[in-house]
Design a protein around this motif. Structure first.
Motif, short mmCIF file in Angstrom:
data_model
loop_
_atom_site.label_atom_id
_atom_site.label_comp_id
_atom_site.label_asym_id
_atom_site.label_seq_id
_atom_site.Cartn_x
_atom_site.Cartn_y
_atom_site.Cartn_z
N GLU A 136 0.84 -1.21 0.00
CA GLU A 136 0.00 0.00 0.00
C GLU A 136 0.86 1.25 0.00
N CYS A 137 1.97 1.21 0.71
CA CYS A 137 2.88 2.36 0.79
C CYS A 137 3.53 2.62 -0.57
N ILE A 138 3.93 1.57 -1.25
CA ILE A 138 4.54 1.72 -2.58
C ILE A 138 3.53 2.33 -3.55
N ILE A 139 2.29 1.85 -3.49
CA ILE A 139 1.25 2.40 -4.36
C ILE A 139 1.02 3.87 -4.04
N LEU A 140 1.00 4.20 -2.74
CA LEU A 140 0.83 5.60 -2.35
C LEU A 140 2.01 6.45 -2.82
N SER A 141 3.21 5.88 -2.78
CA SER A 141 4.39 6.65 -3.20
C SER A 141 4.29 7.02 -4.68
N LYS A 142 3.69 6.14 -5.48
CA LYS A 142 3.53 6.44 -6.91
C LYS A 142 2.62 7.65 -7.11
N SER A 143 1.67 7.86 -6.19
CA SER A 143 0.77 9.01 -6.31
C SER A 143 1.47 10.31 -5.93
#
Length: 174
Positions: A136-143
């Motif tokens: 979830e953190c990696i996905i958030l970092s992409k945003s």
């Protein structure tokens, strides 16, 4: 009664002893009782490492770094300046990880690690405790990536440099 005394003496004479720290720097090593004193930098304990309080596995919390080491022995933890907890699984509030936003980057870390990393980069702390997995953190970092956002403003296409998240959520752009 006599047999119990003899078996205890035999265990003490020929059994396994635990060395809290040996001469090579290893922690909580087991040695035959006849060799332990020669190999140990500290006093040998007449027990196995699993039965020794100093060698019991738990969780070591380093408050300066904000890190938790699961399965750490009490002796090693305290030697390294950490605080030891009798929980070998890291179920401590200070070990709970979330997503630490650092500008356009993010990483899964504890709150204290995030505070430290943010301060070292001169950034405001942005810690998302509700993010509970690294994925979830990696996905958030992409945003958090920055780039050009094209959106409609007063019936005209407009472009602005912003984060992907701000573009999609606030500006309704692409």
């Amino acid at each position: 009664f006599k047999n119990n005394f003899v078996s205890a003496l035999t265990q003490q004479e020929y059994g396994v002893y635990t060395c809290p720290k040996d001469k090579s720097g290893s922690i909580c090593q087991e040695y035959p009782s006849s060799e332990c004193a020669d190999k140990c930098a500290e006093q040998c304990l007449p027990t196995t490492s699993s039965q020794s309080a100093v060698c019991k596995p738990g969780t070591c919390y380093n408050s300066a770094e904000g890190t938790c080491q699961v399965g750490a022995t009490k002796g090693k933890c305290e030697l390294d300046g950490g605080k030891w907890f009798d929980d070998p699984f890291g179920n401590l509030p200070q070990c709970k990880q979330g997503c630490c936003i650092l500008g356009d980057q993010a990483h899964f870390a504890t709150k204290q690690q995030c505070n430290k990393d943010s301060a070292s980069l001169g950034l405001k702390v942005d810690f998302k405790a509700e993010i509970t997995t690294e994925l979830e953190c990696i996905i958030l970092s992409k945003s958090q990536e920055e780039g050009g956002c094209v959106f409609e403003n007063e019936f005209q296409n407009t472009c602005r440099f912003t984060t992907k998240s701000n573009c999609q959520q606030n500006l309704k752009g692409k």
